[in-house]
Motif scaffolding. Sequence first.
Motif, PDB file in Angstrom:
ATOM      1  N   ALA A  46     -10.154  69.562 -29.865  1.00  0.00           N
ATOM      2  CA  ALA A  46      -9.481  70.454 -30.413  1.00  0.00           C
ATOM      3  C   ALA A  46     -10.578  70.059 -31.791  1.00  0.00           C
ATOM      4  N   ALA A  47     -11.040  69.207 -32.137  1.00  0.00           N
ATOM      5  CA  ALA A  47     -12.108  68.946 -33.347  1.00  0.00           C
ATOM      6  C   ALA A  47     -12.848  69.879 -33.165  1.00  0.00           C
ATOM      7  N   VAL A  48     -13.500  69.973 -31.455  1.00  0.00           N
ATOM      8  CA  VAL A  48     -15.124  70.692 -31.449  1.00  0.00           C
ATOM      9  C   VAL A  48     -14.556  72.301 -31.795  1.00  0.00           C
ATOM     10  N   ARG A  49     -13.606  72.585 -31.264  1.00  0.00           N
ATOM     11  CA  ARG A  49     -12.790  73.962 -31.266  1.00  0.00           C
ATOM     12  C   ARG A  49     -13.011  74.370 -33.504  1.00  0.00           C
ATOM     13  N   MET A  50     -12.252  73.352 -33.910  1.00  0.00           N
ATOM     14  CA  MET A  50     -12.231  73.786 -35.048  1.00  0.00           C
ATOM     15  C   MET A  50     -13.605  73.652 -36.382  1.00  0.00           C
ATOM     16  N   LEU A  51     -14.476  73.181 -35.285  1.00  0.00           N
ATOM     17  CA  LEU A  51     -16.072  73.139 -35.880  1.00  0.00           C
ATOM     18  C   LEU A  51     -16.201  74.207 -35.386  1.00  0.00           C
ATOM     19  N   HIS A  52     -16.282  74.484 -33.870  1.00  0.00           N
ATOM     20  CA  HIS A  52     -16.448  75.962 -33.993  1.00  0.00           C
ATOM     21  C   HIS A  52     -16.196  77.717 -34.359  1.00  0.00           C
ATOM     22  N   ASP A  53     -14.736  77.488 -34.920  1.00  0.00           N
ATOM     23  CA  ASP A  53     -14.211  78.251 -35.734  1.00  0.00           C
ATOM     24  C   ASP A  53     -14.729  78.666 -37.397  1.00  0.00           C
ATOM     25  N   ALA A  54     -15.020  77.286 -37.360  1.00  0.00           N
ATOM     26  CA  ALA A  54     -15.445  77.760 -39.204  1.00  0.00           C
ATOM     27  C   ALA A  54     -16.875  78.796 -38.863  1.00  0.00           C
ATOM     28  N   PRO A  55     -17.040  79.014 -40.153  1.00  0.00           N
ATOM     29  CA  PRO A  55     -17.650  80.082 -40.891  1.00  0.00           C
ATOM     30  C   PRO A  55     -19.874  79.122 -40.361  1.00  0.00           C
ATOM     31  N   LEU A  56     -20.724  80.370 -40.389  1.00  0.00           N
ATOM     32  CA  LEU A  56     -21.147  79.909 -39.451  1.00  0.00           C
ATOM     33  C   LEU A  56     -22.898  79.169 -40.694  1.00  0.00           C
ATOM     34  N   PRO A  57     -23.389  78.265 -39.748  1.00  0.00           N
ATOM     35  CA  PRO A  57     -24.545  77.525 -41.263  1.00  0.00           C
ATOM     36  C   PRO A  57     -25.223  78.067 -41.405  1.00  0.00           C
ATOM     37  N   PRO A  58     -26.321  78.053 -42.418  1.00  0.00           N
ATOM     38  CA  PRO A  58     -26.946  78.890 -42.840  1.00  0.00           C
ATOM     39  C   PRO A  58     -28.568  78.485 -41.819  1.00  0.00           C
ATOM     40  N   ARG A  59     -28.636  77.110 -41.069  1.00  0.00           N
ATOM     41  CA  ARG A  59     -29.759  77.641 -40.484  1.00  0.00           C
ATOM     42  C   ARG A  59     -29.098  77.313 -38.570  1.00  0.00           C
ATOM     43  N   PRO A  60     -30.822  78.478 -38.887  1.00  0.00           N
ATOM     44  CA  PRO A  60     -29.928  78.719 -37.036  1.00  0.00           C
ATOM     45  C   PRO A  60     -30.911  78.204 -35.713  1.00  0.00           C
ATOM     46  N   GLY A  61     -30.494  77.744 -34.575  1.00  0.00           N
ATOM     47  CA  GLY A  61     -30.466  77.596 -33.432  1.00  0.00           C
ATOM     48  C   GLY A  61     -31.417  78.113 -32.869  1.00  0.00           C
ATOM     49  N   ARG A  62     -31.475  77.063 -31.840  1.00  0.00           N
ATOM     50  CA  ARG A  62     -33.107  78.087 -30.836  1.00  0.00           C
ATOM     51  C   ARG A  62     -32.293  78.205 -30.320  1.00  0.00           C
ATOM     52  N   SER A  63     -33.363  80.102 -29.995  1.00  0.00           N
ATOM     53  CA  SER A  63     -32.821  80.755 -29.118  1.00  0.00           C
ATOM     54  C   SER A  63     -33.019  80.731 -27.496  1.00  0.00           C
TER      55      SER A  63
END
Length: 248
Positions: free
Chosen positions: A89-106
């Motif tokens: 449930a905590a992971v789902r809350m994180l994933h539903d949050a606004p995106l951070p500015p840092r792009p991850g690896r493509s």
Amino acid sequence: MAGVEEVEVVVAHHECATLRVGDVFLKIDSDQTRTDVEVAAMAAAPVPTPEILWRKPPVLALAALPGTALGRLGEPSIASSAAWAAAGAAVRMLHDAPLPPRPGRSPDELASHLDGECEWLVTSGVLPADLVTHNRRIAEMALRPWKPVFTHGDLQVAHVFVADDEITGVIDWSEAAQGDALFDLATLTLGHQERLSDVLAGYGADVDLDVIRVWWSLRSLLGVRWLIEHGFDPSSPGCEVDVLRSRM
């Protein structure tokens, strides 16, 4: 911290070290960019994180979290199904949050990294060629387009703390970035595959189980060399090498 009788070395290698002094954790990092990412991610994350007590580069002081780690890679987790569901449930809350500015690896960047790591694993003799080839074939299936979400980036089971079946905090945010939601779910359950159903019960969304399993191979292949070079043993029972062997 006056009167503290001992200092515990939690982790230490040539890039960073974490010390515990009483109820304070001191993170010392040679790369302050990682610390910048960690501080920003903890401020933005909608889940409990350690309190930042002070920062005097290269040291970041964090308050200890209540509770205990959800588990350890290579060891059976004694946490309840409810605790694992709370983590989901905590992971789902994180994933539903606004995106951070840092792009991850493509996917393309990950594919290039995977090529290099697999070549090293074989040419150095660390792992048999057939084991690497088989898992690489599996791992490549994770390299598909995904909708980016706010990912922790290193959500291993030891980074999630729990007490009374509730999440008390998540630590080590220096890899936080935009990324694939299923990567976080795979990292959390790496070596604890039997807990995946509990995590997904808390996560509460339909996910592709096959892709999570594919990420287990990919993360393990990418992690072996780093672990060896930083003084850890990925061939310990239940750890990355065992995960790769279980995929055969």
